[in-house]
Design a protein around this motif. Structure first.
Motif, PDB file in Angstrom:
ATOM      1  N   TRP A   1       0.719  -0.727   0.395  1.00 47.17           N
ATOM      2  CA  TRP A   1      -0.015   0.174   0.468  1.00 47.17           C
ATOM      3  C   TRP A   1       1.083   1.541  -0.066  1.00 47.17           C
ATOM      4  CZ3 TRP A   1      -5.137  -0.522  -0.600  1.00 47.17           C
ATOM      5  CH2 TRP A   1      -5.586  -1.774  -0.120  1.00 47.17           C
TER       6      TRP A   1
ATOM      7  N   VAL B   1      -4.910  -0.739  -5.006  1.00 43.67           N
ATOM      8  CA  VAL B   1      -4.254  -0.382  -4.094  1.00 43.67           C
ATOM      9  C   VAL B   1      -3.063   1.074  -4.621  1.00 43.67           C
ATOM     10  CG1 VAL B   1      -1.409  -1.098  -3.675  1.00 43.67           C
ATOM     11  CG2 VAL B   1      -3.577  -2.824  -3.879  1.00 43.67           C
TER      12      VAL B   1
ATOM     13  N   TYR C   1      -2.757   4.353  -3.058  1.00 49.20           N
ATOM     14  CA  TYR C   1      -0.742   5.070  -3.212  1.00 49.20           C
ATOM     15  C   TYR C   1      -1.563   6.478  -3.742  1.00 49.20           C
ATOM     16  CZ  TYR C   1       3.479   6.514  -4.298  1.00 49.20           C
ATOM     17  OH  TYR C   1       4.360   7.328  -4.785  1.00 49.20           O
TER      18      TYR C   1
END
Length: 120
Positions: A15, A54, A58
């Protein structure tokens, strides 16, 4: 892969990963091909879907100066609970906290991953 082989650390690291290719590889190593990641708003299935989730996290948080850090974790047979904090990379108060409930496939990769945001 098992928790004793560093799954918790690898899970949180994906992550926080800035390199898109490294994220892609990590997703394939951590989640099963038919894996599910579900947050309170959406479900993401398979490596491509989980990689999109993910990457979205981010871009929305880590690229803006936050990091996901381990708060606590525990294991119960073929399942695990990971509680994380989202904090400013350079230090400061907790901005968010959540708990992931994971179940594992026979090969040790994550089969299901459900996120629950928590009040801090």
């Amino acid at each position: 892969m098992s928790l004793t082989e560093g799954l918790v650390e690898r899970y949180l690291a994906v992550w926080n990963e800035s390199d898109a290719e490294n994220r892609r590889k990590a997703v394939a190593e951590i989640w099963s091909e038919d894996g599910l990641y579900a947050n309170t708003g959406q479900e993401f299935r398979g490596h491509e879907g989980i990689e999109a989730a993910v990457t979205e996290a981010y871009v929305d948080f880590v690229a803006k100066g936050f990091a996901f850090r381990l708060h606590a974790h525990s294991v119960n047979h073929e399942a695990a609970r990971i509680t994380w904090n989202m904090v400013p990379k350079d230090g400061g108060d907790i901005a968010a906290r959540g708990t992931q409930y994971l179940t594992f496939a026979k090969d040790g990769r994550i089969r299901t991953d459900h996120q629950f945001p928590e009040e801090i």
